[in-house]
Scaffold this motif. Structure first.
Motif, PDB file in Angstrom:
ATOM      1  N   ASP A  35      32.206  32.134  70.876  1.00 40.17           N
ATOM      2  CA  ASP A  35      31.401  32.875  69.904  1.00 40.17           C
ATOM      3  C   ASP A  35      32.033  34.241  69.646  1.00 40.17           C
ATOM      4  OD1 ASP A  35      29.704  30.737  70.294  1.00 40.17           O
ATOM      5  OD2 ASP A  35      28.057  31.911  71.126  1.00 40.17           O
ATOM      6  N   LYS A  36      31.872  34.731  68.417  1.00 34.78           N
ATOM      7  CA  LYS A  36      32.266  36.092  68.039  1.00 34.78           C
ATOM      8  C   LYS A  36      33.734  36.408  68.351  1.00 34.78           C
ATOM      9  CE  LYS A  36      27.527  37.467  68.896  1.00 34.78           C
ATOM     10  NZ  LYS A  36      26.628  38.236  69.736  1.00 34.78           N
ATOM     11  N   LEU A  52      24.777  26.968  51.658  1.00 35.14           N
ATOM     12  CA  LEU A  52      25.451  26.695  52.931  1.00 35.14           C
ATOM     13  C   LEU A  52      25.662  27.983  53.722  1.00 35.14           C
ATOM     14  CD1 LEU A  52      28.127  24.080  51.807  1.00 35.14           C
ATOM     15  CD2 LEU A  52      26.207  23.662  53.351  1.00 35.14           C
ATOM     16  N   ALA A  53      26.104  29.029  53.029  1.00 32.05           N
ATOM     17  CA  ALA A  53      26.339  30.308  53.701  1.00 32.05           C
ATOM     18  C   ALA A  53      25.027  30.889  54.221  1.00 32.05           C
ATOM     19  CB  ALA A  53      27.019  31.285  52.742  1.00 32.05           C
ATOM     20  N   GLU A  54      24.002  30.874  53.403  1.00 32.25           N
ATOM     21  CA  GLU A  54      22.713  31.425  53.814  1.00 32.25           C
ATOM     22  C   GLU A  54      22.119  30.640  54.971  1.00 32.25           C
ATOM     23  OE1 GLU A  54      20.655  31.566  50.063  1.00 32.25           O
ATOM     24  OE2 GLU A  54      21.956  33.180  49.354  1.00 32.25           O
ATOM     25  N   ASP A  55      22.294  29.322  54.974  1.00 30.79           N
ATOM     26  CA  ASP A  55      21.829  28.481  56.077  1.00 30.79           C
ATOM     27  C   ASP A  55      22.493  28.886  57.395  1.00 30.79           C
ATOM     28  OD1 ASP A  55      20.607  25.907  57.231  1.00 30.79           O
ATOM     29  OD2 ASP A  55      22.756  25.588  57.566  1.00 30.79           O
ATOM     30  N   ALA A  56      23.744  29.362  57.305  1.00 25.79           N
ATOM     31  CA  ALA A  56      24.494  29.799  58.491  1.00 25.79           C
ATOM     32  C   ALA A  56      24.272  31.284  58.785  1.00 25.79           C
ATOM     33  CB  ALA A  56      25.979  29.520  58.297  1.00 25.79           C
ATOM     34  N   GLU A  57      23.291  31.882  58.108  1.00 21.06           N
ATOM     35  CA  GLU A  57      22.940  33.295  58.290  1.00 21.06           C
ATOM     36  C   GLU A  57      24.091  34.233  57.926  1.00 21.06           C
ATOM     37  OE1 GLU A  57      21.088  33.833  62.121  1.00 21.06           O
ATOM     38  OE2 GLU A  57      19.606  32.281  61.694  1.00 21.06           O
ATOM     39  N   LEU A  58      24.780  33.860  56.863  1.00 19.91           N
ATOM     40  CA  LEU A  58      25.823  34.706  56.297  1.00 19.91           C
ATOM     41  C   LEU A  58      25.304  35.312  54.996  1.00 19.91           C
ATOM     42  CD1 LEU A  58      28.825  32.264  56.772  1.00 19.91           C
ATOM     43  CD2 LEU A  58      28.383  34.333  58.100  1.00 19.91           C
ATOM     44  N   ARG A  59      25.721  36.513  54.718  1.00 20.20           N
ATOM     45  CA  ARG A  59      25.323  37.211  53.498  1.00 20.20           C
ATOM     46  C   ARG A  59      26.446  37.083  52.468  1.00 20.20           C
ATOM     47  NH1 ARG A  59      26.215  42.301  51.445  1.00 20.20           N
ATOM     48  NH2 ARG A  59      27.289  42.944  53.346  1.00 20.20           N
ATOM     49  N   ILE A  60      26.116  36.532  51.313  1.00 25.25           N
ATOM     50  CA  ILE A  60      27.097  36.367  50.241  1.00 25.25           C
ATOM     51  C   ILE A  60      27.465  37.732  49.671  1.00 25.25           C
ATOM     52  CG2 ILE A  60      27.456  35.497  47.893  1.00 25.25           C
ATOM     53  CD1 ILE A  60      27.611  33.277  49.873  1.00 25.25           C
ATOM     54  N   MET A  61      28.750  38.015  49.651  1.00 25.47           N
ATOM     55  CA  MET A  61      29.250  39.240  49.029  1.00 25.47           C
ATOM     56  C   MET A  61      29.857  38.942  47.661  1.00 25.47           C
ATOM     57  SD  MET A  61      30.952  40.985  52.374  1.00 25.47           S
ATOM     58  CE  MET A  61      31.241  42.554  51.565  1.00 25.47           C
ATOM     59  N   ASN A  62      30.461  37.753  47.535  1.00 21.23           N
ATOM     60  CA  ASN A  62      31.077  37.329  46.283  1.00 21.23           C
ATOM     61  C   ASN A  62      31.085  35.804  46.284  1.00 21.23           C
ATOM     62  OD1 ASN A  62      32.403  37.401  43.842  1.00 21.23           O
ATOM     63  ND2 ASN A  62      34.419  37.697  44.731  1.00 21.23           N
ATOM     64  N   ASN A  63      30.715  35.212  45.174  1.00 27.02           N
ATOM     65  CA  ASN A  63      30.684  33.758  45.062  1.00 27.02           C
ATOM     66  C   ASN A  63      30.822  33.438  43.585  1.00 27.02           C
ATOM     67  OD1 ASN A  63      30.408  31.137  46.116  1.00 27.02           O
ATOM     68  ND2 ASN A  63      28.209  31.115  45.744  1.00 27.02           N
ATOM     69  N   GLU A  64      32.070  33.188  43.150  1.00 25.02           N
ATOM     70  CA  GLU A  64      32.295  33.038  41.717  1.00 25.02           C
ATOM     71  C   GLU A  64      33.483  32.140  41.431  1.00 25.02           C
ATOM     72  OE1 GLU A  64      32.946  37.072  40.511  1.00 25.02           O
ATOM     73  OE2 GLU A  64      35.022  37.068  41.183  1.00 25.02           O
ATOM     74  N   ALA A 124      31.684  35.848  52.365  1.00 25.64           N
ATOM     75  CA  ALA A 124      30.390  36.020  53.007  1.00 25.64           C
ATOM     76  C   ALA A 124      30.583  36.822  54.288  1.00 25.64           C
ATOM     77  CB  ALA A 124      29.753  34.674  53.317  1.00 25.64           C
ATOM     78  N   GLN A 125      29.551  37.543  54.672  1.00 25.38           N
ATOM     79  CA  GLN A 125      29.633  38.406  55.853  1.00 25.38           C
ATOM     80  C   GLN A 125      28.569  38.014  56.866  1.00 25.38           C
ATOM     81  OE1 GLN A 125      28.813  42.649  55.268  1.00 25.38           O
ATOM     82  NE2 GLN A 125      30.519  43.092  56.655  1.00 25.38           N
ATOM     83  N   LYS A 126      28.989  38.044  58.135  1.00 28.11           N
ATOM     84  CA  LYS A 126      28.049  37.790  59.224  1.00 28.11           C
ATOM     85  C   LYS A 126      27.266  39.068  59.495  1.00 28.11           C
ATOM     86  CE  LYS A 126      27.690  35.995  63.903  1.00 28.11           C
ATOM     87  NZ  LYS A 126      28.425  35.282  64.962  1.00 28.11           N
ATOM     88  N   LEU A 178      32.650  34.087  64.063  1.00 28.25           N
ATOM     89  CA  LEU A 178      32.839  35.408  63.465  1.00 28.25           C
ATOM     90  C   LEU A 178      32.151  36.484  64.296  1.00 28.25           C
ATOM     91  CD1 LEU A 178      32.265  34.913  59.632  1.00 28.25           C
ATOM     92  CD2 LEU A 178      34.325  35.820  60.727  1.00 28.25           C
ATOM     93  N   LYS A 179      32.810  37.622  64.401  1.00 25.83           N
ATOM     94  CA  LYS A 179      32.186  38.799  65.013  1.00 25.83           C
ATOM     95  C   LYS A 179      31.130  39.336  64.058  1.00 25.83           C
ATOM     96  CE  LYS A 179      36.387  40.270  67.437  1.00 25.83           C
ATOM     97  NZ  LYS A 179      37.443  41.310  67.492  1.00 25.83           N
ATOM     98  N   PRO A 180      30.135  40.064  64.559  1.00 25.31           N
ATOM     99  CA  PRO A 180      29.189  40.717  63.653  1.00 25.31           C
ATOM    100  C   PRO A 180      29.935  41.604  62.649  1.00 25.31           C
ATOM    101  CG  PRO A 180      28.388  40.825  65.906  1.00 25.31           C
ATOM    102  CD  PRO A 180      29.804  40.290  65.969  1.00 25.31           C
ATOM    103  N   GLY A 181      29.574  41.475  61.396  1.00 21.36           N
ATOM    104  CA  GLY A 181      30.276  42.198  60.343  1.00 21.36           C
ATOM    105  C   GLY A 181      31.529  41.486  59.863  1.00 21.36           C
ATOM    106  N   GLY A 182      31.896  40.380  60.519  1.00 23.47           N
ATOM    107  CA  GLY A 182      33.093  39.625  60.144  1.00 23.47           C
ATOM    108  C   GLY A 182      32.935  38.931  58.800  1.00 23.47           C
ATOM    109  N   LEU A 183      34.062  38.586  58.210  1.00 22.02           N
ATOM    110  CA  LEU A 183      34.082  38.008  56.863  1.00 22.02           C
ATOM    111  C   LEU A 183      34.568  36.569  56.868  1.00 22.02           C
ATOM    112  CD1 LEU A 183      35.642  40.982  54.869  1.00 22.02           C
ATOM    113  CD2 LEU A 183      33.224  40.325  55.000  1.00 22.02           C
ATOM    114  N   LEU A 184      33.913  35.739  56.076  1.00 17.65           N
ATOM    115  CA  LEU A 184      34.346  34.372  55.805  1.00 17.65           C
ATOM    116  C   LEU A 184      34.848  34.327  54.369  1.00 17.65           C
ATOM    117  CD1 LEU A 184      34.582  31.295  56.268  1.00 17.65           C
ATOM    118  CD2 LEU A 184      32.170  31.127  55.597  1.00 17.65           C
ATOM    119  N   PHE A 185      36.111  33.939  54.200  1.00 16.84           N
ATOM    120  CA  PHE A 185      36.697  33.728  52.879  1.00 16.84           C
ATOM    121  C   PHE A 185      36.861  32.229  52.687  1.00 16.84           C
ATOM    122  CE2 PHE A 185      38.062  37.958  53.962  1.00 16.84           C
ATOM    123  CZ  PHE A 185      38.054  38.653  52.763  1.00 16.84           C
TER     124      PHE A 185
END
Length: 162
Positions: free
Chosen positions: A40-41, A135-147, A159-161, A72-79
């Motif tokens: 984890d993290k 999918l991102a929201e289900d994983a408790e990630l916050r969408i920053m950009n999705n386009e 998306a950000q954790k 992902l660490k807290p504040g980490g990014l998923l691209f």
């Protein structure tokens, strides 16, 4: 310049061998994105390019995104970069039948050799932007950009954790 430690993951041992030969300074791990072999993290950034679209079933896609969020660490990014098959008319002929057990938006696209012979049917899931956000929201990630990308062929998601 920040130091980058790259770790690559693949289910194919043969592809990992090739990657290690081409990029000997990087670390490569054999494993599945459905059960990532990391604690984890572990990572500041996770990059998933043209991979999630090959995961069959909503439940497995949810599991894969949850696993990426877990490492992902807290504040980490998923691209993520996923093909926008639904937005490309030439692929509509390859939509798979829900009567055969496929999800809505699943495609079977022929894999052909140089002579045009079909060697296999490649599985793809054609995402919509809203589906990726879910999918991102289900994983408790916050969408920053999705386009959609500029050419409309790909969906770019950041998306950000929390």
């Amino acid at each position: 310049i920040p130091v980058v430690h790259y770790t690559g993951l693949d289910l194919s041992s043969q592809l990992l061998t090739i990657a290690q030969q081409r990029f000997p300074d990087y670390h490569f791990v054999h494993g599945s994105m459905l059960q990532l072999p990391f604690p984890d993290k572990q990572f500041d950034v996770v990059v998933c390019v043209a991979t999630l679209q090959h995961i069959p079933s909503l439940a497995y896609r949810q599991q894969a995104v949850r696993e990426m969020a877990r490492v992902l660490k807290p504040g980490g990014l998923l691209f993520m970069l996923n093909w926008n098959l639904a937005g490309q008319l030439q692929y509509q002929q390859y939509l798979a039948s829900q009567a055969d057990g496929y999800d809505a938006g699943d495609y079977l696209i022929p894999w052909k050799n140089d002579q045009g012979e079909v060697l296999a049917q490649r599985y793809y899931h054609g995402f919509g932007i809203a589906e990726i956000a879910e999918l991102a929201e289900d994983a408790e990630l916050r969408i920053m950009n999705n386009e959609l990308g500029e050419d409309g062929r790909n969906i770019l998601t950041i998306a950000q954790k929390n």
